[in-house]
Design an enzyme around this catalytic site. Structure first.
Site, mmCIF file in Angstrom:
data_model
loop_
_atom_site.group_PDB
_atom_site.id
_atom_site.type_symbol
_atom_site.label_atom_id
_atom_site.label_comp_id
_atom_site.label_asym_id
_atom_site.label_seq_id
_atom_site.Cartn_x
_atom_site.Cartn_y
_atom_site.Cartn_z
ATOM 1 N N GLN A 78 -13.439 31.558 22.226
ATOM 2 C CA GLN A 78 -13.628 30.855 23.491
ATOM 3 C C GLN A 78 -13.910 31.860 24.610
ATOM 4 O O GLN A 78 -12.997 32.357 25.256
ATOM 5 C CB GLN A 78 -12.408 29.999 23.830
ATOM 6 C CG GLN A 78 -12.678 29.107 25.018
ATOM 7 C CD GLN A 78 -11.591 28.093 25.242
ATOM 8 O OE1 GLN A 78 -10.671 27.916 24.456
ATOM 9 N NE2 GLN A 78 -11.690 27.397 26.355
ATOM 10 N N PHE A 79 -15.190 32.133 24.839
ATOM 11 C CA PHE A 79 -15.574 33.109 25.856
ATOM 12 C C PHE A 79 -15.178 32.675 27.260
ATOM 13 O O PHE A 79 -14.996 33.515 28.141
ATOM 14 C CB PHE A 79 -17.078 33.411 25.787
ATOM 15 C CG PHE A 79 -17.957 32.342 26.362
ATOM 16 C CD1 PHE A 79 -18.368 32.394 27.689
ATOM 17 C CD2 PHE A 79 -18.382 31.278 25.581
ATOM 18 C CE1 PHE A 79 -19.187 31.419 28.218
ATOM 19 C CE2 PHE A 79 -19.194 30.295 26.104
ATOM 20 C CZ PHE A 79 -19.600 30.363 27.429
ATOM 21 N N THR A 80 -14.976 31.382 27.477
ATOM 22 C CA THR A 80 -14.642 30.898 28.820
ATOM 23 C C THR A 80 -13.263 31.353 29.287
ATOM 24 O O THR A 80 -12.929 31.210 30.465
ATOM 25 C CB THR A 80 -14.736 29.357 28.901
ATOM 26 O OG1 THR A 80 -13.839 28.781 27.952
ATOM 27 C CG2 THR A 80 -16.163 28.886 28.632
#
Length: 150
Positions: A78-80
């Protein structure tokens, strides 16, 4: 690396409506990798998580690790998690690692978790649009960032 760890009774991740990873009693982890992360971060984090005592013992005290309860693990990229919201209302993801750096480090992290726990670790699909569902047990949610080792 930044990881949101949730103690769950069950969790699953779907891509295009099909379940591609799941776990029962154990940990659901959302993992974000930034450009500055290293192999050493992955090693430290995997050992920390595998031994994190967040499951209840017979006296209902959080004193057992996922290994102690023979729990399962599911890791979803999850890059966010590396969103910056300092300016304006649209998050910036400039600190999130590019896929060519993030994917090998994500895979290394999963492999190290498997080595630490002695069990297969389920994952989502890196870079895909995923639907994640879980039943948080407690609720227990912990955030660990390798840049802020407390």
């Amino acid at each position: 690396m930044r990881v949101v760890i949730q103690r769950v009774t069950k969790a699953e991740v779907k891509v295009d409506g099909a379940v591609i990873g799941s776990c029962g009693l154990g940990l659901l982890m959302l993992a974000g990798i930034e450009e500055a992360d290293t192999d050493e971060d992955a090693a430290w984090l995997s050992a920390k998580i595998a031994n994190l005592r967040i499951f209840s013992d017979s006296e209902d005290k959080m004193n057992l690790s996922v290994k102690d309860v023979n729990g399962e693990m599911l890791v979803v990229s999850q890059f966010t998690l590396h969103a910056s919201t300092q300016k304006g209302n649209r998050p910036s993801y400039i600190q999130a690692a590019r896929p060519e750096k993030a994917l090998p480090l994500f895979n290394m992290f999963v492999s190290m978790l498997e080595k630490e726990s002695g069990k297969k670790v389920a994952t989502g699909q890196f870079g895909a649009h995923m639907e994640v569902s879980m039943v948080n047990d407690g609720p227990v949610t912990i955030i660990i960032d390798t840049k802020n080792r407390q």
